[in-house]
Design a protein around this motif. Structure first.
Motif, PDB file in Angstrom:
ATOM      1  N   MET A 196     -77.581 146.712  44.989  1.00 24.28           N
ATOM      2  CA  MET A 196     -77.005 147.464  46.068  1.00 24.28           C
ATOM      3  C   MET A 196     -76.491 146.495  47.131  1.00 24.28           C
ATOM      4  SD  MET A 196     -78.881 150.370  48.113  1.00 24.28           S
ATOM      5  CE  MET A 196     -77.951 151.738  48.503  1.00 24.28           C
ATOM      6  N   ARG A 197     -75.308 146.749  47.566  1.00 26.77           N
ATOM      7  CA  ARG A 197     -74.652 145.874  48.541  1.00 26.77           C
ATOM      8  C   ARG A 197     -74.948 146.398  49.946  1.00 26.77           C
ATOM      9  NH1 ARG A 197     -70.005 142.202  48.207  1.00 26.77           N
ATOM     10  NH2 ARG A 197     -69.146 142.209  50.267  1.00 26.77           N
ATOM     11  N   SER A 198     -75.314 145.464  50.857  1.00 25.16           N
ATOM     12  CA  SER A 198     -75.606 145.896  52.225  1.00 25.16           C
ATOM     13  C   SER A 198     -74.320 145.893  53.048  1.00 25.16           C
ATOM     14  CB  SER A 198     -76.659 144.980  52.845  1.00 25.16           C
ATOM     15  OG  SER A 198     -76.054 143.920  53.502  1.00 25.16           O
ATOM     16  N   LYS A 199     -74.287 146.779  54.023  1.00 26.17           N
ATOM     17  CA  LYS A 199     -73.115 146.882  54.889  1.00 26.17           C
ATOM     18  C   LYS A 199     -73.417 146.129  56.177  1.00 26.17           C
ATOM     19  CE  LYS A 199     -71.895 151.319  53.035  1.00 26.17           C
ATOM     20  NZ  LYS A 199     -71.689 152.722  53.272  1.00 26.17           N
ATOM     21  N   GLY A 200     -72.455 145.353  56.638  1.00 26.68           N
ATOM     22  CA  GLY A 200     -72.627 144.615  57.885  1.00 26.68           C
ATOM     23  C   GLY A 200     -72.131 143.186  57.738  1.00 26.68           C
ATOM     24  N   PHE A 201     -72.333 142.404  58.805  1.00 29.05           N
ATOM     25  CA  PHE A 201     -71.868 141.026  58.842  1.00 29.05           C
ATOM     26  C   PHE A 201     -73.046 140.084  58.672  1.00 29.05           C
ATOM     27  CE2 PHE A 201     -68.792 143.324  61.522  1.00 29.05           C
ATOM     28  CZ  PHE A 201     -67.627 143.030  60.829  1.00 29.05           C
ATOM     29  N   THR A 202     -72.787 138.949  58.085  1.00 26.57           N
ATOM     30  CA  THR A 202     -73.833 137.932  57.974  1.00 26.57           C
ATOM     31  C   THR A 202     -73.879 137.143  59.276  1.00 26.57           C
ATOM     32  OG1 THR A 202     -72.357 136.263  57.085  1.00 26.57           O
ATOM     33  CG2 THR A 202     -73.442 137.725  55.499  1.00 26.57           C
ATOM     34  N   LEU A 203     -74.954 136.414  59.457  1.00 31.68           N
ATOM     35  CA  LEU A 203     -75.124 135.610  60.660  1.00 31.68           C
ATOM     36  C   LEU A 203     -74.034 134.543  60.770  1.00 31.68           C
ATOM     37  CD1 LEU A 203     -76.806 135.012  63.126  1.00 31.68           C
ATOM     38  CD2 LEU A 203     -78.252 133.543  61.717  1.00 31.68           C
ATOM     39  N   ILE A 204     -73.658 133.958  59.652  1.00 34.43           N
ATOM     40  CA  ILE A 204     -72.608 132.927  59.664  1.00 34.43           C
ATOM     41  C   ILE A 204     -71.274 133.515  60.102  1.00 34.43           C
ATOM     42  CG2 ILE A 204     -71.261 131.407  58.180  1.00 34.43           C
ATOM     43  CD1 ILE A 204     -73.819 130.730  56.732  1.00 34.43           C
ATOM     44  N   GLU A 205     -70.941 134.705  59.618  1.00 32.10           N
ATOM     45  CA  GLU A 205     -69.685 135.350  60.027  1.00 32.10           C
ATOM     46  C   GLU A 205     -69.679 135.620  61.530  1.00 32.10           C
ATOM     47  OE1 GLU A 205     -68.500 137.795  55.969  1.00 32.10           O
ATOM     48  OE2 GLU A 205     -69.899 138.723  57.390  1.00 32.10           O
ATOM     49  N   LEU A 206     -70.796 136.090  62.073  1.00 29.92           N
ATOM     50  CA  LEU A 206     -70.890 136.332  63.519  1.00 29.92           C
ATOM     51  C   LEU A 206     -70.764 135.038  64.312  1.00 29.92           C
ATOM     52  CD1 LEU A 206     -73.698 139.021  63.637  1.00 29.92           C
ATOM     53  CD2 LEU A 206     -71.278 139.344  64.123  1.00 29.92           C
ATOM     54  N   LEU A 207     -71.395 133.968  63.856  1.00 34.60           N
ATOM     55  CA  LEU A 207     -71.301 132.679  64.548  1.00 34.60           C
ATOM     56  C   LEU A 207     -69.870 132.140  64.537  1.00 34.60           C
ATOM     57  CD1 LEU A 207     -74.576 130.905  63.401  1.00 34.60           C
ATOM     58  CD2 LEU A 207     -74.011 131.728  65.690  1.00 34.60           C
ATOM     59  N   ILE A 208     -69.167 132.310  63.434  1.00 33.38           N
ATOM     60  CA  ILE A 208     -67.778 131.855  63.356  1.00 33.38           C
ATOM     61  C   ILE A 208     -66.901 132.630  64.343  1.00 33.38           C
ATOM     62  CG2 ILE A 208     -65.731 131.818  61.867  1.00 33.38           C
ATOM     63  CD1 ILE A 208     -67.615 131.095  59.541  1.00 33.38           C
ATOM     64  N   VAL A 209     -67.080 133.940  64.406  1.00 33.13           N
ATOM     65  CA  VAL A 209     -66.283 134.765  65.327  1.00 33.13           C
ATOM     66  C   VAL A 209     -66.597 134.392  66.776  1.00 33.13           C
ATOM     67  CG1 VAL A 209     -65.937 137.112  66.177  1.00 33.13           C
ATOM     68  CG2 VAL A 209     -65.948 136.665  63.727  1.00 33.13           C
TER      69      VAL A 209
END
Length: 128
Positions: free
Chosen positions: A1-14
């Motif tokens: 099952m795939r989780s919905k949301g952003f990873t911590l790395i994606e948030l740090l990049i943004v």
């Protein structure tokens, strides 16, 4: 099952991209704001100077705006400006104006030139 949301790395990049762009954009906007305020002060100084010239010009045929005029220095100080250098500007009763300039020093030690051009006294304000 795939989780919905952003990873911590994606948030740090943004967040790092937002910080980078704001560190570039904010100083430029602040510089434009201070430049606008300075130009407004110089325009107010020149408007008050023209009022005084018209008053003096009604008494004489020609009027010289020179650096040693006490009211000119007072007009500049009202706008937090100091006169650095100056070439005389002549206003004749017939409306003719000789070219000249006034170099103004701001509190941040920037030099701005108020240049008056012949024959009708067109004004150009620029940072030098």
């Amino acid at each position: 099952m795939r989780s919905k949301g952003f990873t911590l790395i994606e948030l740090l990049i943004v967040i790092s991209l937002l910080a980078l762009t704001s560190s570039i954009v904010v100083p430029k906007l602040w510089g434009q704001y201070t430049s606008f305020n300075t130009q407004h002060s110089i325009q107010t100084f020149w408007g008050n100077t023209l009022k005084q010239v018209r008053k003096e010009n009604s008494k004489t045929k020609s009027f010289f705006v020179e650096e040693n005029l006490s009211w000119l220095k007072a007009q500049a100080e009202e706008q937090d400006l100091r006169i650095k250098s100056h070439t005389p500007i002549v206003f004749r009763a017939d409306g003719f104006v000789s070219s000249g300039h006034i170099d103004l020093l701001t509190d941040s030690n920037d030099v701005w030139r108020l240049e008056v051009k012949m024959p009708y006294g067109e004004v150009e304000i620029k940072k030098i």
